[in-house]
Write a protein that holds these residues in place. Structure first.
Motif, PDB file in Angstrom:
ATOM      1  N   ARG A  18       0.880  -1.175   0.059  1.00  0.00           N
ATOM      2  CA  ARG A  18      -0.023  -0.004  -0.021  1.00  0.00           C
ATOM      3  C   ARG A  18       1.050   1.303   0.084  1.00  0.00           C
ATOM      4  NH1 ARG A  18      -4.304   1.546   3.446  1.00  0.00           N
ATOM      5  NH2 ARG A  18      -2.822   1.254   5.252  1.00  0.00           N
ATOM      6  N   LYS A  19       0.402   2.266  -0.788  1.00  0.00           N
ATOM      7  CA  LYS A  19       0.964   3.568  -0.680  1.00  0.00           C
ATOM      8  C   LYS A  19       0.173   4.493   0.319  1.00  0.00           C
ATOM      9  CE  LYS A  19       1.683   7.043  -3.991  1.00  0.00           C
ATOM     10  NZ  LYS A  19       2.105   7.852  -4.999  1.00  0.00           N
ATOM     11  N   LEU A  20       0.869   5.004   1.126  1.00  0.00           N
ATOM     12  CA  LEU A  20       0.026   5.879   2.136  1.00  0.00           C
ATOM     13  C   LEU A  20       0.580   7.380   1.784  1.00  0.00           C
ATOM     14  CD1 LEU A  20       0.768   4.608   5.699  1.00  0.00           C
ATOM     15  CD2 LEU A  20      -1.427   4.770   4.655  1.00  0.00           C
ATOM     16  N   THR A  21      -0.517   8.144   1.514  1.00  0.00           N
ATOM     17  CA  THR A  21      -0.115   9.639   1.195  1.00  0.00           C
ATOM     18  C   THR A  21      -0.562  10.386   2.358  1.00  0.00           C
ATOM     19  OG1 THR A  21      -0.859   9.292  -1.029  1.00  0.00           O
ATOM     20  CG2 THR A  21      -0.843  11.598  -0.067  1.00  0.00           C
ATOM     21  N   ILE A  22       0.500  10.959   3.039  1.00  0.00           N
ATOM     22  CA  ILE A  22       0.405  11.666   4.388  1.00  0.00           C
ATOM     23  C   ILE A  22       0.558  13.278   3.822  1.00  0.00           C
ATOM     24  CG2 ILE A  22       1.477  12.341   6.335  1.00  0.00           C
ATOM     25  CD1 ILE A  22       0.805   9.169   5.981  1.00  0.00           C
ATOM     26  N   LEU A  23       1.278  13.747   2.936  1.00  0.00           N
ATOM     27  CA  LEU A  23       1.233  15.169   2.671  1.00  0.00           C
ATOM     28  C   LEU A  23       0.978  15.111   1.137  1.00  0.00           C
ATOM     29  CD1 LEU A  23       4.028  16.699   4.325  1.00  0.00           C
ATOM     30  CD2 LEU A  23       1.915  16.483   5.271  1.00  0.00           C
ATOM     31  N   ASN A  24      -0.150  15.990   0.831  1.00  0.00           N
ATOM     32  CA  ASN A  24      -0.876  15.882  -0.854  1.00  0.00           C
ATOM     33  C   ASN A  24      -0.801  17.079  -1.271  1.00  0.00           C
ATOM     34  OD1 ASN A  24      -1.535  14.627  -3.054  1.00  0.00           O
ATOM     35  ND2 ASN A  24      -3.558  14.159  -2.264  1.00  0.00           N
ATOM     36  N   SER A  47       3.932  15.341  12.227  1.00  0.00           N
ATOM     37  CA  SER A  47       5.422  15.188  12.469  1.00  0.00           C
ATOM     38  C   SER A  47       5.900  15.137  10.950  1.00  0.00           C
ATOM     39  CB  SER A  47       5.869  13.813  13.180  1.00  0.00           C
ATOM     40  OG  SER A  47       5.164  13.891  14.556  1.00  0.00           O
ATOM     41  N   THR A  48       5.524  14.470  10.011  1.00  0.00           N
ATOM     42  CA  THR A  48       5.915  14.205   8.510  1.00  0.00           C
ATOM     43  C   THR A  48       6.057  15.973   8.339  1.00  0.00           C
ATOM     44  OG1 THR A  48       4.905  12.142   8.586  1.00  0.00           O
ATOM     45  CG2 THR A  48       5.394  13.466   6.305  1.00  0.00           C
ATOM     46  N   LEU A  49       5.014  16.931   8.413  1.00  0.00           N
ATOM     47  CA  LEU A  49       5.096  18.078   7.944  1.00  0.00           C
ATOM     48  C   LEU A  49       6.169  18.804   8.697  1.00  0.00           C
ATOM     49  CD1 LEU A  49       3.613  20.406   6.455  1.00  0.00           C
ATOM     50  CD2 LEU A  49       2.392  20.957   8.471  1.00  0.00           C
ATOM     51  N   LEU A  50       6.306  18.597   9.924  1.00  0.00           N
ATOM     52  CA  LEU A  50       7.442  19.342  10.551  1.00  0.00           C
ATOM     53  C   LEU A  50       8.762  18.891  10.222  1.00  0.00           C
ATOM     54  CD1 LEU A  50       5.980  19.407  14.401  1.00  0.00           C
ATOM     55  CD2 LEU A  50       6.249  21.384  12.921  1.00  0.00           C
ATOM     56  N   HIS A  51       8.828  17.784  10.146  1.00  0.00           N
ATOM     57  CA  HIS A  51      10.354  17.087   9.411  1.00  0.00           C
ATOM     58  C   HIS A  51      10.431  17.258   7.942  1.00  0.00           C
ATOM     59  CE1 HIS A  51      10.731  13.902  12.960  1.00  0.00           C
ATOM     60  NE2 HIS A  51      10.935  15.096  13.521  1.00  0.00           N
ATOM     61  N   THR A  52       9.634  17.490   7.315  1.00  0.00           N
ATOM     62  CA  THR A  52       9.613  17.902   5.739  1.00  0.00           C
ATOM     63  C   THR A  52      10.028  19.418   5.877  1.00  0.00           C
ATOM     64  OG1 THR A  52       8.290  16.084   5.279  1.00  0.00           O
ATOM     65  CG2 THR A  52       8.611  17.652   3.689  1.00  0.00           C
ATOM     66  N   ALA A  53       9.097  20.302   6.313  1.00  0.00           N
ATOM     67  CA  ALA A  53       9.485  21.821   6.362  1.00  0.00           C
ATOM     68  C   ALA A  53      10.945  22.098   7.214  1.00  0.00           C
ATOM     69  CB  ALA A  53       8.375  22.391   7.356  1.00  0.00           C
ATOM     70  N   GLY A  54      11.313  21.041   7.991  1.00  0.00           N
ATOM     71  CA  GLY A  54      12.529  21.235   8.821  1.00  0.00           C
ATOM     72  C   GLY A  54      13.762  20.534   8.167  1.00  0.00           C
ATOM     73  N   LEU A  55      13.532  19.958   7.000  1.00  0.00           N
ATOM     74  CA  LEU A  55      14.491  19.569   6.025  1.00  0.00           C
ATOM     75  C   LEU A  55      15.286  18.142   6.641  1.00  0.00           C
ATOM     76  CD1 LEU A  55      16.655  22.767   4.928  1.00  0.00           C
ATOM     77  CD2 LEU A  55      14.478  21.751   4.085  1.00  0.00           C
TER      78      LEU A  55
END
Ligand code: ADP
Ligand code: ADP
Length: 224
Positions: A18-24, A47-55
């Motif tokens: 399965r592919k889980l889409t978290i940020l779309n 957490s995914t958003l914070l870690h992606t925005a935080g590089l």
């Protein structure tokens, strides 16, 4: 005045077949001195958003633009350097180094960056004062209360004067009264330093005191 901007950011995880889409397709930005609450249920992708925005994580599509610089395609080394200088992280649990004092914990990121010890120490002492625990600098984390530990963690996160602070439930482990006081100190620091902060929280009272509130819905950031 925009410090960080997410443009069409996507994050997917593969779990078995399965592919889980978290940020779309996240479009979102933070301005200088702005404190934004991120309020969303567990598993929504905070957490995914914070870690992606935080590089810490790379977007699968779209980009994160920090101070006008597109970061998605930079090398790992370049991203780490930007993270060390320009981004601070705070978590629900402090992750302070137990064998070092509060002051030394706050000095650490500055020493890693190569600043002289005297300068790092002076800056750490100043931050302890800002966080209103100026007298606790020589205590180890285990000798501090939960609220004091989080104040130290916040001071450490901003020790290198980052542009952006990513906080994941920074007061989530504290009783409501202590959480309020720690938030006051954080808030004063953000306003004083002009950094931009994205703060994930389940505490609606604190969210109400920030400049604006957003949530995650169907993988997008929308006003809350
Ligand atoms: P939140 O912080 O809002 O609780 P997260 O960003 O931690 O949400 O997680 C969002 C979803 O992504 C959850 O369903 C989680 O199980 C899943 N997830 C997070 N990290 C990974 C990973 N490394 N691999 C697979 N799934 C993940
Ligand atoms: P180093 O290990 O030399 O500190 P890193 O790339 O691990 O290099 O760290 C760069 C910055 O990113 C540091 O400020 C660190 O605190 C932060 N960082 C690294 N990994 C994580 C993580 N998993 N969660 C939160 N912050 C992290």
């Amino acid at each position: 005045n925009v410090i960080i901007e997410l443009k069409g950011v996507e994050r997917h995880y593969v779990q078995g077949s399965r592919k889980l889409t978290i940020l779309n397709g996240v479009d979102f930005s933070l301005k200088r001195g702005e404190m934004v609450a991120l309020v969303a249920p567990s598993g929504a992708g905070k957490s995914t958003l914070l870690h992606t925005a935080g590089l810490l994580e790379r977007p699968d599509a779209g980009d994160v633009i920090l101070s006008g610089r597109a970061c998605g395609r930079l090398s790992d080394d370049e991203r780490t350097a930007i993270r060390r200088n320009d981004i601070g992280f705070v978590y629900q649990f402090h992750h302070l180094l137990p064998e070092f004092s509060a002051l030394e914990n706050i000095m650490m990121p500055q020493l890693v960056k190569g600043l002289p010890k005297a300068e790092a120490s002076a800056r750490a002492a100043q931050l302890l004062d800002y966080m209103q625990i100026g007298k606790r600098g020589h205590h180890r984390p285990s000798e501090l209360s939960g609220g004091e530990q989080q104040r130290v963690a916040i001071a450490r996160a901003v020790a290198n004067a980052p542009l952006v602070l990513m906080a994941d439930e920074p007061t989530g482990n504290l009783d409501p009264v202590t959480a309020g006081y720690v938030f006051d100190a954080l808030s004063a620091l953000v306003k004083q330093s002009g950094l931009a902060a994205l703060i994930a929280t389940h505490n609606h009272e604190l969210a109400a005191r920030m400049d604006r509130r957003v949530t995650l819905s169907d993988g997008k950031v929308i006003p809350f």
